[in-house]
Design a protein around this motif. Structure first.
Motif, PDB file in Angstrom:
ATOM      1  N   ASN A  13       0.846  -1.195   0.000  1.00 27.25           N
ATOM      2  CA  ASN A  13       0.000   0.000   0.000  1.00 27.25           C
ATOM      3  C   ASN A  13       0.880   1.243   0.000  1.00 27.25           C
ATOM      4  O   ASN A  13       1.804   1.352   0.810  1.00 27.25           O
ATOM      5  CB  ASN A  13      -0.902   0.040   1.241  1.00 27.25           C
ATOM      6  N   ILE A  14       0.623   2.152  -0.914  1.00 31.03           N
ATOM      7  CA  ILE A  14       1.271   3.462  -0.876  1.00 31.03           C
ATOM      8  C   ILE A  14       0.230   4.468  -0.394  1.00 31.03           C
ATOM      9  O   ILE A  14      -0.863   4.560  -0.954  1.00 31.03           O
ATOM     10  CB  ILE A  14       1.826   3.858  -2.255  1.00 31.03           C
ATOM     11  N   HIS A  15       0.561   5.189   0.664  1.00 35.45           N
ATOM     12  CA  HIS A  15      -0.369   6.121   1.303  1.00 35.45           C
ATOM     13  C   HIS A  15      -0.011   7.549   0.908  1.00 35.45           C
ATOM     14  O   HIS A  15       1.170   7.913   0.858  1.00 35.45           O
ATOM     15  CB  HIS A  15      -0.329   5.949   2.820  1.00 35.45           C
ATOM     16  N   THR A  16      -1.035   8.334   0.654  1.00 34.22           N
ATOM     17  CA  THR A  16      -0.836   9.712   0.187  1.00 34.22           C
ATOM     18  C   THR A  16      -1.469  10.694   1.160  1.00 34.22           C
ATOM     19  O   THR A  16      -2.669  10.600   1.450  1.00 34.22           O
ATOM     20  CB  THR A  16      -1.468   9.924  -1.203  1.00 34.22           C
ATOM     21  N   LEU A  17      -0.666  11.611   1.679  1.00 33.15           N
ATOM     22  CA  LEU A  17      -1.166  12.711   2.494  1.00 33.15           C
ATOM     23  C   LEU A  17      -1.301  13.931   1.577  1.00 33.15           C
ATOM     24  O   LEU A  17      -0.313  14.382   0.996  1.00 33.15           O
ATOM     25  CB  LEU A  17      -0.200  13.019   3.637  1.00 33.15           C
ATOM     26  N   THR A  18      -2.525  14.408   1.434  1.00 29.28           N
ATOM     27  CA  THR A  18      -2.786  15.546   0.553  1.00 29.28           C
ATOM     28  C   THR A  18      -3.147  16.768   1.373  1.00 29.28           C
ATOM     29  O   THR A  18      -4.026  16.711   2.243  1.00 29.28           O
ATOM     30  CB  THR A  18      -3.938  15.235  -0.424  1.00 29.28           C
ATOM     31  N   TYR A  33       4.012  11.076  -0.062  1.00 33.20           N
ATOM     32  CA  TYR A  33       3.772   9.647  -0.219  1.00 33.20           C
ATOM     33  C   TYR A  33       4.658   8.846   0.729  1.00 33.20           C
ATOM     34  O   TYR A  33       5.799   9.219   0.996  1.00 33.20           O
ATOM     35  CB  TYR A  33       4.077   9.208  -1.658  1.00 33.20           C
ATOM     36  N   GLY A  34       4.112   7.737   1.202  1.00 28.62           N
ATOM     37  CA  GLY A  34       4.902   6.850   2.061  1.00 28.62           C
ATOM     38  C   GLY A  34       4.293   5.470   2.095  1.00 28.62           C
ATOM     39  O   GLY A  34       3.117   5.278   1.755  1.00 28.62           O
ATOM     40  N   ILE A  35       5.077   4.474   2.509  1.00 31.32           N
ATOM     41  CA  ILE A  35       4.545   3.116   2.643  1.00 31.32           C
ATOM     42  C   ILE A  35       4.260   2.773   4.108  1.00 31.32           C
ATOM     43  O   ILE A  35       3.697   1.720   4.393  1.00 31.32           O
ATOM     44  CB  ILE A  35       5.503   2.080   2.035  1.00 31.32           C
ATOM     45  N   ASP A  36       4.656   3.643   5.014  1.00 29.24           N
ATOM     46  CA  ASP A  36       4.372   3.427   6.436  1.00 29.24           C
ATOM     47  C   ASP A  36       3.117   4.219   6.798  1.00 29.24           C
ATOM     48  O   ASP A  36       3.144   5.445   6.914  1.00 29.24           O
ATOM     49  CB  ASP A  36       5.565   3.865   7.285  1.00 29.24           C
ATOM     50  N   PHE A  37       2.008   3.536   6.965  1.00 34.41           N
ATOM     51  CA  PHE A  37       0.717   4.190   7.214  1.00 34.41           C
ATOM     52  C   PHE A  37       0.732   5.007   8.500  1.00 34.41           C
ATOM     53  O   PHE A  37       0.186   6.112   8.563  1.00 34.41           O
ATOM     54  CB  PHE A  37      -0.385   3.127   7.280  1.00 34.41           C
ATOM     55  N   ASN A  38       1.383   4.466   9.538  1.00 25.67           N
ATOM     56  CA  ASN A  38       1.402   5.164  10.825  1.00 25.67           C
ATOM     57  C   ASN A  38       2.139   6.505  10.725  1.00 25.67           C
ATOM     58  O   ASN A  38       1.733   7.490  11.343  1.00 25.67           O
ATOM     59  CB  ASN A  38       2.056   4.280  11.890  1.00 25.67           C
ATOM     60  N   GLN A  39       3.221   6.530   9.949  1.00 24.43           N
ATOM     61  CA  GLN A  39       3.963   7.787   9.780  1.00 24.43           C
ATOM     62  C   GLN A  39       3.117   8.830   9.043  1.00 24.43           C
ATOM     63  O   GLN A  39       3.105  10.011   9.407  1.00 24.43           O
ATOM     64  CB  GLN A  39       5.254   7.531   9.010  1.00 24.43           C
ATOM     65  N   ILE A  40       2.435   8.394   8.000  1.00 31.70           N
ATOM     66  CA  ILE A  40       1.589   9.321   7.240  1.00 31.70           C
ATOM     67  C   ILE A  40       0.477   9.868   8.123  1.00 31.70           C
ATOM     68  O   ILE A  40       0.163  11.074   8.106  1.00 31.70           O
ATOM     69  CB  ILE A  40       1.002   8.617   6.000  1.00 31.70           C
ATOM     70  N   MET A  41      -0.133   9.014   8.926  1.00 33.01           N
ATOM     71  CA  MET A  41      -1.212   9.467   9.811  1.00 33.01           C
ATOM     72  C   MET A  41      -0.675  10.397  10.889  1.00 33.01           C
ATOM     73  O   MET A  41      -1.343  11.361  11.271  1.00 33.01           O
ATOM     74  CB  MET A  41      -1.899   8.254  10.451  1.00 33.01           C
ATOM     75  N   ARG A  42       0.534  10.135  11.358  1.00 33.82           N
ATOM     76  CA  ARG A  42       1.102  11.025  12.372  1.00 33.82           C
ATOM     77  C   ARG A  42       1.335  12.418  11.788  1.00 33.82           C
ATOM     78  O   ARG A  42       1.054  13.436  12.424  1.00 33.82           O
ATOM     79  CB  ARG A  42       2.424  10.467  12.894  1.00 33.82           C
ATOM     80  N   ALA A  43       1.837  12.461  10.540  1.00 31.19           N
ATOM     81  CA  ALA A  43       2.059  13.759   9.894  1.00 31.19           C
ATOM     82  C   ALA A  43       0.743  14.519   9.773  1.00 31.19           C
ATOM     83  O   ALA A  43       0.667  15.726  10.042  1.00 31.19           O
ATOM     84  CB  ALA A  43       2.685  13.557   8.518  1.00 31.19           C
TER      85      ALA A  43
END
Length: 208
Positions: free
Chosen positions: A125-130, A142-152
């Motif tokens: 899964n590639i996660h996108t923070l927009t 973009y990142g593959i670590d969901f927890n990092q993207i959600m923390r941002a």
């Protein structure tokens, strides 16, 4: 990638923008199917002596008995046959080392195939923070670590609600310029995982 939030300004890399410009934040996830070919181990094992040992011992023993106690006038053919059998047996024993190397390579392949099967079952899964800005432009991370993207996302949201916050945090972001490159990056990550990159294996997470 580093995020620095200070005095109503968010800075990431060489870019910076005011928190007041952010109108919306969202996170999306995209599954990248694994299209890597199934690893195949096609190296044939070298011959080994284990199934030949008893046969050789029996033939040599019989040959010696015949040479010592037998009434054979021309013993040269029998001696030549025994020499051929002994040399063949020595050659096969030498191949036992090659067989051990082959077995080790097969074990490495088995682990590689296990990793391939795992990512086939649980693709990346590639996660996108927009970040949508008041200027109608968007910023994507973009990142593959969901927890990092959600923390941002959460840290930026908290900074929108509390403009006095100052903090630094990092995420393992990917540089992606187009939809095609998402697939390309996914393929590169898959290749690294299959070949044993444990860090990438551990970072693959599905959103809850």
């Amino acid at each position: 990638m580093s995020f620095n939030i200070k005095e109503n300004i968010i800075q990431s890399g060489l870019s910076s923008w005011q928190i007041s410009q952010i109108t919306k934040l969202s996170v999306e996830s995209r599954t990248i199917p694994c299209e890597e070919k199934e690893p195949k181990f096609e190296v044939r094992p070298p011959p080994n002596s284990s199934t030949f040992d008893l046969f050789v011992i029996a033939i040599i023993t019989l040959g010696i008995i015949i040479l010592v106690f037998g009434n054979i006038k021309d013993k040269a053919p029998l001696i030549l046959l025994l020499i051929i059998i002994i040399l063949t047996w020595m050659y096969l024993n030498k191949n036992d080392e090659e067989l051990a190397i082959w077995a080790k390579e097969k074990d490495i392949f088995a682990e590689k195939h296990r990793r391939w099967s795992s990512i086939k079952t649980n693709p990346l899964n590639i996660h996108t923070l927009t970040l949508e800005l008041s200027s109608s432009s968007t910023l994507k991370f973009y990142g593959i670590d969901f927890n990092q993207i959600m923390r941002a996302k959460e840290e930026i949201e908290n900074s929108i609600n509390d403009r006095t916050r100052n903090l630094n945090f990092n995420i393992d972001a990917l540089t992606i310029n187009s939809s095609d490159s998402i697939v390309t990056i996914g393929s590169n990550i898959y290749e690294r995982i299959i070949n044993g990159d444990k860090n990438k294996q551990e970072q693959i997470q599905k959103p809850p």
